[in-house]
Design a protein around this motif. Structure first.
Motif, PDB file in Angstrom:
ATOM      1  N   ARG A  11       3.102  -3.405   0.359  1.00  0.00           N
ATOM      2  CA  ARG A  11       3.412  -2.017   0.157  1.00  0.00           C
ATOM      3  C   ARG A  11       2.573  -1.075  -0.732  1.00  0.00           C
ATOM      4  NH1 ARG A  11       9.619  -0.247  -0.559  1.00  0.00           N
ATOM      5  NH2 ARG A  11       8.578   1.885  -0.101  1.00  0.00           N
ATOM      6  N   ALA A  12       2.136  -1.878  -1.732  1.00  0.00           N
ATOM      7  CA  ALA A  12       0.997  -1.111  -2.431  1.00  0.00           C
ATOM      8  C   ALA A  12      -0.555  -1.027  -1.956  1.00  0.00           C
ATOM      9  CB  ALA A  12       0.850  -1.806  -4.033  1.00  0.00           C
ATOM     10  N   LEU A  13      -0.778  -1.842  -0.770  1.00  0.00           N
ATOM     11  CA  LEU A  13      -2.052  -2.004  -0.240  1.00  0.00           C
ATOM     12  C   LEU A  13      -2.583  -0.837   0.459  1.00  0.00           C
ATOM     13  CD1 LEU A  13      -4.216  -3.893   0.493  1.00  0.00           C
ATOM     14  CD2 LEU A  13      -3.136  -4.409   2.794  1.00  0.00           C
ATOM     15  N   ASP A  14      -3.674  -0.425   0.076  1.00  0.00           N
ATOM     16  CA  ASP A  14      -4.459   0.761   0.659  1.00  0.00           C
ATOM     17  C   ASP A  14      -4.987   0.227   1.838  1.00  0.00           C
ATOM     18  OD1 ASP A  14      -5.883   2.928   1.362  1.00  0.00           O
ATOM     19  OD2 ASP A  14      -7.259   2.861  -0.242  1.00  0.00           O
ATOM     20  N   PRO A  15      -4.833   0.842   3.083  1.00  0.00           N
ATOM     21  CA  PRO A  15      -5.398   0.209   4.369  1.00  0.00           C
ATOM     22  C   PRO A  15      -6.859   0.307   4.357  1.00  0.00           C
ATOM     23  CG  PRO A  15      -3.525   1.474   4.727  1.00  0.00           C
ATOM     24  CD  PRO A  15      -3.770   1.584   3.317  1.00  0.00           C
ATOM     25  N   ALA A  16      -7.509   1.244   3.547  1.00  0.00           N
ATOM     26  CA  ALA A  16      -8.965   1.774   3.580  1.00  0.00           C
ATOM     27  C   ALA A  16      -9.721   0.308   2.885  1.00  0.00           C
ATOM     28  CB  ALA A  16      -9.336   2.932   2.804  1.00  0.00           C
ATOM     29  N   SER A  17      -8.822  -0.247   1.995  1.00  0.00           N
ATOM     30  CA  SER A  17      -9.611  -1.457   1.331  1.00  0.00           C
ATOM     31  C   SER A  17      -9.624  -2.443   2.043  1.00  0.00           C
ATOM     32  CB  SER A  17      -8.827  -1.794   0.048  1.00  0.00           C
ATOM     33  OG  SER A  17      -7.564  -2.240   0.232  1.00  0.00           O
ATOM     34  N   ARG A  20      -9.088  -7.983   3.034  1.00  0.00           N
ATOM     35  CA  ARG A  20      -8.881  -8.547   1.620  1.00  0.00           C
ATOM     36  C   ARG A  20      -8.411 -10.162   1.758  1.00  0.00           C
ATOM     37  NH1 ARG A  20     -10.488  -5.230  -2.042  1.00  0.00           N
ATOM     38  NH2 ARG A  20      -9.227  -6.422  -3.621  1.00  0.00           N
ATOM     39  N   GLN A 180       5.334   9.759   5.197  1.00  0.00           N
ATOM     40  CA  GLN A 180       4.832  10.365   3.896  1.00  0.00           C
ATOM     41  C   GLN A 180       5.674   9.766   2.686  1.00  0.00           C
ATOM     42  OE1 GLN A 180       5.747  14.420   4.548  1.00  0.00           O
ATOM     43  NE2 GLN A 180       3.208  14.737   5.344  1.00  0.00           N
ATOM     44  N   GLN A 183       4.126   5.927   2.117  1.00  0.00           N
ATOM     45  CA  GLN A 183       2.747   6.089   1.670  1.00  0.00           C
ATOM     46  C   GLN A 183       2.922   6.535   0.205  1.00  0.00           C
ATOM     47  OE1 GLN A 183       0.560   8.420   4.203  1.00  0.00           O
ATOM     48  NE2 GLN A 183       0.731   7.048   5.893  1.00  0.00           N
ATOM     49  N   ASP A 184       3.896   7.315  -0.552  1.00  0.00           N
ATOM     50  CA  ASP A 184       4.071   7.559  -1.702  1.00  0.00           C
ATOM     51  C   ASP A 184       4.423   6.726  -2.802  1.00  0.00           C
ATOM     52  OD1 ASP A 184       4.105   9.061  -4.255  1.00  0.00           O
ATOM     53  OD2 ASP A 184       5.097  10.708  -3.468  1.00  0.00           O
ATOM     54  N   PRO A 185       3.606   5.890  -3.693  1.00  0.00           N
ATOM     55  CA  PRO A 185       4.172   5.000  -4.552  1.00  0.00           C
ATOM     56  C   PRO A 185       5.342   5.556  -5.340  1.00  0.00           C
ATOM     57  CG  PRO A 185       1.726   4.809  -4.315  1.00  0.00           C
ATOM     58  CD  PRO A 185       2.132   6.128  -3.696  1.00  0.00           C
TER      59      PRO A 185
END
Length: 679
Positions: A11-17, A20, A180, A183-185
């Motif tokens: 849930r906290a993962l940024d897909p752009a990174s 992993r 939305q 995607q908002d932590p």
């Protein structure tokens, strides 16, 4: 990074990174399966490395915080959500008021309680909004004056500042879509509201599918985010880690190179072997192979030995260099003759056993004797006795042409050759008449003649020192199979090359280090592989190897069935003839007239051995059927045809000659004597 639950990490993962690399800190084992259930990984061991390449939202579980009821929302849900509380909570009303006055916000402010509040004879539920207007003294107690909206009316409540919560402040904000919100932590695990859903307050719990690469896993691993496992992000310290991905030979076959490739066997398919070759025993885990690429040509011929009680089966490569000589083919039925017939190619056969024709069905369904020569003209149809059409094979009878004395007779008969109609179910036995002494290569033979065909190997393949095909009296080439093969050799024996069909022997391999060297000259490839019986019959079930459909069942003949029922009564039943003397057992010495003969013959019911005569009488009364859709005879002056006499020397007639029952000069006394003998 500290270990966290997999769900929280995703849930906290940024897909752009991505990608992993994760390490499993506390594994999980599902008792139902070792590997996966419904395509998803369910077992992870402590210490496993996972390279996450993609995260996909599968569904969202919507939970009612009051009743704990749940419902599933699709990722493309079109409703809008608004948060009902903020991440900051307050234990008492006094803390809430103090935080509000100290901030830039001014009263009034809205809040809600996580528990029921009972005051002044009213109950405020946890999902109802309260608006704090001011802090006043009520009944000598410092209280918060709140407004509660109920059924279109506003109710003033005074709640002491010591009222315990916890309480959540609520600020009106713009509605947000499902994606939305996820995607908002800041909105994680907050209570939301959605006008299109039946519940006033709800909590969203998303479920993801993680696609990852693992060691020694051939395919992409799919892991549900709900798997109860703790992971640790070790991407920075694992950049040198190489994830080994096993391959199948079928995947190597799809590559276009570069070849050769060095491979190591990881797994051999379970089951019975398909080849009886010595190299099959060397295909074990840990064995290194050298793959030289796609075998050429891609077709093979399935062959079986003849002349032995137990046939042996082989798969012969299209590159086989031995020489073959054709042998006469054998055909057990007329239907097999049809399968071998090719327009434009003469097919002549010789009957190898006596067979009776079904003249009751059609007068042109002639009988055959051993040695009868026929030329196949093609398929056709003829009228049966019951008016139905019967599929037949149209042939013409050929003469022996043994002597010069019969040349004139043969020329006369060639002008009107005898037509022979054979029903597809005709149970004859034929052998091909041929005089071909040429030596063919396998490629030329399959290009010029249709399969199956009979051959004899007269010269072995020089590239195959132990060519087993030369030891057989004959081979039956069954079918031509087009299937890609890989040319492979053992790393320990580079001079021993063989061909592996990945479709039927799909080894699991992995790339090995190093580049193998190509041997000098052409590769010595085994062009003949012996098959096990199990795999041979499996090949015969392939669409390319389907055997022709069995010939049709012979039609039921009512006349013959009645005749069999009469024969079961036994003997010859003879009624008293009024024209004969009383009690006479023999016919009168004078010959009868034609009318008396017909009357007398009708008084006899013949069964048993005399059924042939009855069959002839019934046949004489049947109208002569006409054949239709039959090919025309080709009159060629260079070919001479003649009828085979019914009583040929060295052959017995398959059926007695038909006699004219209307002949006045016939001696009926002899017929009655024959009746007595048959009794």
């Amino acid at each position: 990074m500290e270990p966290v639950p997999l769900q929280d990490f995703v849930r906290a993962l940024d897909p752009a990174s991505l990608p992993r690399v994760l390490r499993v800190c506390s594994g999980v084992y599902f008792e139902g399966s070792i590997y996966e259930i419904s395509g998803n990984e369910c077992c992870l061991s402590t210490g496993d490395l996972i390279k996450v390449t993609q995260v996909r939202l599968q569904k969202v579980v919507c939970e009612n915080p009051k009743t704990s009821q749940t419902m599933e929302l699709a990722p493309n849900f079109q409703g809008y959500f608004t948060p009902l509380n903020t991440p900051q909570s307050y234990e008492t009303l006094e803390e809430l008021v103090s935080a509000t006055t100290q901030s830039s916000k001014q009263l009034p402010t809205c809040f809600m309680s996580t528990h029921r509040i009972v005051t002044e004879g009213r109950v405020v539920t946890e999902d109802q909004l309260l608006m704090l207007e001011a802090v006043v003294m009520h009944l000598g107690i410092r209280s918060a004056r709140c407004v509660l909206g109920m059924e279109g009316q506003q109710v003033i409540l005074h709640l002491p500042l010591s009222q315990k919560g916890p309480f959540w402040t609520w600020e009106p904000s713009a509605p947000r879509t499902l994606l939305q919100v996820l995607q908002d932590p800041a909105l994680k695990d907050l209570v939301l509201t959605c006008p299109t859903l039946p519940w006033h307050s709800l909590i969203l719990r998303p479920q993801y599918e993680i696609q990852a690469i693992m060691h020694m896993r051939r395919t992409i691993v799919k892991i549900p985010s709900t798997l109860e496992v703790d992971v640790e992000d070790v991407t920075a310290s694992s950049r040198h880690v190489h994830f080994i991905k096993p391959l199948l030979l079928s995947e190597v076959l799809a590559w276009e190179g570069p070849f050769p490739l060095s491979m190591e066997i990881l797994e051999v398919p379970e089951g019975r072997p398909i080849f009886l070759s010595p190299w099959v025993g060397s295909l074990q885990k840990g064995q290194r192979l050298c793959v030289y690429g796609l075998a050429s040509p891609p077709w093979r011929v399935l062959a079986s030995s003849k002349g032995r009680k137990v046939p042996r089966h082989f798969l012969v490569s299209g590159g086989y260099q031995g020489k073959l000589r054709r042998r006469p083919r054998e055909f057990p039925t007329a239907y097999d003759l049809l399968g071998a017939f090719q327009p434009g190619r003469p097919l002549r056969v010789v009957a190898t056993k006596d067979c009776e024709g079904e003249r009751e069905e059609n007068p042109e369904f002639t009988s055959l004797a051993v040695g009868d020569r026929l030329e196949v003209l093609g398929p056709g149809q003829a009228h049966g006795a019951q008016g139905s059409d019967v599929d037949v094979l149209v042939c013409q009878r050929l003469s022996d042409q043994a002597g010069e004395d019969e040349e004139e007779e043969c020329k006369e008969e060639a002008e009107s050759p005898e037509r022979v109609l054979l029903p597809f179910h005709f149970p004859g036995s034929f052998v091909e008449e041929m005089s071909d002494s040429r030596r063919y290569s396998l490629a030329d033979l399959t290009a010029q003649f249709s399969l199956p065909c009979e051959v004899k190997v007269v010269a072995k393949d020089t590239s195959h020192p132990t060519d087993p095909l030369t030891s057989f009296l004959g081979l039956r080439l069954e079918e031509k199979i087009t299937e890609p093969f890989l040319v492979v050799s053992l790393d320990s024996e580079p001079g021993m090359c063989f061909e592996i069909p990945p479709r039927w022997l799909d080894l699991t391999v992995v790339k090995a280090k190093g580049q193998p060297d190509l041997p000098e000259g052409s590769l010595p490839i085994a062009t003949v592989e012996e098959l096990t019986d199990t795999f041979y019959y499996r090949l015969r079930k392939l669409p390319a190897c389907e055997i022709q459909a069995p010939p049709p069942r012979p039609p039921k003949n009512q006349g013959l069935s009645k005749q069999r029922r009469h024969s079961s009564e036994g003997g010859v039943k003879r009624e008293k003839c009024p024209q004969l003397p009383h009690g006479a057992g023999t016919p009168a010495p004078e010959p009868h007239t034609q009318a008396f003969c017909q009357q007398c013959s009708s008084s006899f019911r013949l069964t048993g051995k005399s059924s042939q005569v009855l069959g002839l009488q019934q046949h004489a009364r049947l109208p002569k059927p006409k054949a239709k859709t039959l090919p025309e005879f080709i009159k060629d002056g260079s070919s001479t045809y003649s009828k085979i006499p019914a009583h040929r020397k060295g052959h017995r007639p398959a059926k007695p000659q038909r006699q004219d029952l209307d002949d006045d000069e016939h001696d009926y006394e002899e017929i009655l004597e024959q009746f007595q003998k048959t009794i």
